[in-house]
Enzyme design. Structure first.
Site, PDB file in Angstrom:
ATOM      1  CD1 TRP A 121      -2.664   1.811   0.664  1.00  0.00           C
ATOM      2  CD2 TRP A 121      -1.317   2.329   2.373  1.00  0.00           C
ATOM      3  NE1 TRP A 121      -3.015   3.062   1.114  1.00  0.00           N
ATOM      4  CE2 TRP A 121      -2.207   3.404   2.160  1.00  0.00           C
ATOM      5  CE3 TRP A 121      -0.379   2.431   3.396  1.00  0.00           C
ATOM      6  CZ2 TRP A 121      -2.191   4.557   2.931  1.00  0.00           C
ATOM      7  CZ3 TRP A 121      -0.365   3.576   4.167  1.00  0.00           C
ATOM      8  CH2 TRP A 121      -1.252   4.624   3.937  1.00  0.00           C
ATOM      9  CG  HIS A 122       3.497   2.526   3.150  1.00  0.00           C
ATOM     10  ND1 HIS A 122       3.130   1.544   4.041  1.00  0.00           N
ATOM     11  CD2 HIS A 122       3.332   3.703   3.807  1.00  0.00           C
ATOM     12  CE1 HIS A 122       2.758   2.094   5.185  1.00  0.00           C
ATOM     13  NE2 HIS A 122       2.869   3.401   5.076  1.00  0.00           N
TER      14      HIS A 122
END
Length: 388
Positions: A322-323
């Protein structure tokens, strides 16, 4: 030209001015939500510009949520649910891929956090914990500007309960305005004083890893950067979210806290209940817990411990992705998953831990060890070791 181009200090100045009407409305016991919606629209325009991507995203996600809320009353078809859930995630997936393969990504400030809101609502509509969807309240939930770029990650039902609450004068002054002002001041000290000092006097003085040609020097500088970056990230991020929480309170919304002295944690499980709390709770509720329950229901693993360990690895891997799709984010996710699994195995099987876990000297050692485990994870996250 947008407000971002003028920097954080000018944004803070504009923010303080923007809160004055909200304070007056609160003291006069008037409903702040209409002004909050107005200032959110205004701040979004000045922060990111009008643009084309954001309006399309907003209309698309809210239409998807509303349509699915209508369909859910007629069917609980899982395939429809999975399709809608995938559609709600699509903007974030496109953004992450374009960040990796093109110079200019297709996205905007706060897309990830807004996408969390959409995914949460779709899941809870399927679970029937959300039974009705108000388009206007959902729009306000999405555009509430204080948490736009970095959270905290709020939940729609909690947000709407604050919107519907009538706040008296004394309650507003004591519990909203007073608390909010304290949080803003704390955030300013954290972000604009402490974080800036760490950056200018320490972190920025450490050479980039690619410029260090000695292994011993690389080790020393990486060690120093690990401490500097970890402390900088905490004070900068905690400072920002403290300002966001304080601003939300002044606007009549009790935004959840995001940090609670994370570097005093005694183990990595506790660390994730203190660091980016709203994000870790979101991943815990919608990925970890659901995976474990589904695995136990379908007897996918021998016991719940194995199910929990796989869920921890999966959850933290997804958090890393997600980052971003960069290698160091993926490694960071695996590292955090392994740290959680290792913590659980150690605490369940170590007799030494069981014998001494309540003793003060052992707890102090735990804090020091956990601090270094967490900091090394943040060193990976920083990308310092992966610069070419």
């Amino acid at each position: 030209m947008t407000l971002v181009q003028y920097g954080d200090y000018f944004y803070l100045y504009i923010l303080v001015i923007a809160l004055i009407p909200a304070i007056i409305l609160g003291v006069l016991e008037k409903n702040i939500k209409y002004y909050g919606a107005f200032i959110s629209i205004l701040m979004i325009i000045v922060i990111m510009g009008i643009g084309k991507v954001f309006p399309v995203f907003l209309v698309g996600e809210i239409a998807l949520i509303k349509i699915y809320s209508i369909l859910r009353k007629k069917t609980n078809n899982k395939y429809l649910y999975y399709f809608v859930l995938f559609c709600s995630m699509l903007p974030l997936l496109i953004f992450k891929v374009t960040c990796l393969v093109t110079i200019r990504s297709i996205g905007f400030i706060g897309l990830s956090y807004m996408n969390f809101k959409a995914i949460q609502m779709i899941i809870e509509i399927y679970d029937e914990t959300i039974k009705e969807v108000s388009i206007l309240k959902t729009i306000y939930f999405f555009i509430f500007f204080t948490t736009l770029s970095s959270g905290p990650v709020d939940r729609s039902r909690r947000f709407e309960s604050d919107l519907n609450k009538k706040i008296g004068k004394q309650e507003y002054i004591n519990e909203y305005l007073g608390f909010g002002a304290q949080r803003i001041i704390k955030g300013i000290v954290y972000k604009f004083v402490i974080a800036n000092l760490i950056n200018s006097l320490w972190m920025s003085q450490i050479p980039e890893s690619v410029k260090i040609h000695s292994i011993s020097a690389l080790f020393v500088n990486s060690w120093s950067y690990m401490y500097a970056y970890s402390l900088y990230l905490f004070f900068d991020f905690a400072g920002y979210t403290s300002i966001a929480v304080g601003t939300s309170y002044i606007l009549g919304i009790r935004m959840p806290e995001n940090f609670n002295k994370p570097f005093l944690s005694k183990d990595m499980k506790e660390f994730w209940t203190r660091w980016h709390i709203s994000l870790s709770k979101w991943f815990g509720d919608y990925i970890y817990s659901r995976f474990v329950l589904n695995s136990m229901r379908n007897k996918r693993f021998k016991n719940r411990f194995i199910a929990s360990h796989v869920a921890q690895l999966l959850t933290m891997f997804i958090m890393g992705v997600w980052h971003g799709l960069n290698l160091f984010y993926i490694i960071y996710g695996f590292y955090q998953g392994l740290a959680l699994v290792g913590t659980d195995i150690y605490q369940r099987k170590s007799q030494f831990y069981k014998n001494h876990k309540k003793e003060k000297w052992f707890q102090y050692i735990q804090v020091v060890v956990t601090f270094h485990i967490a900091c090394f994870g943040l060193l990976i996250f920083s990308g310092y070791l992966f610069k070419k």
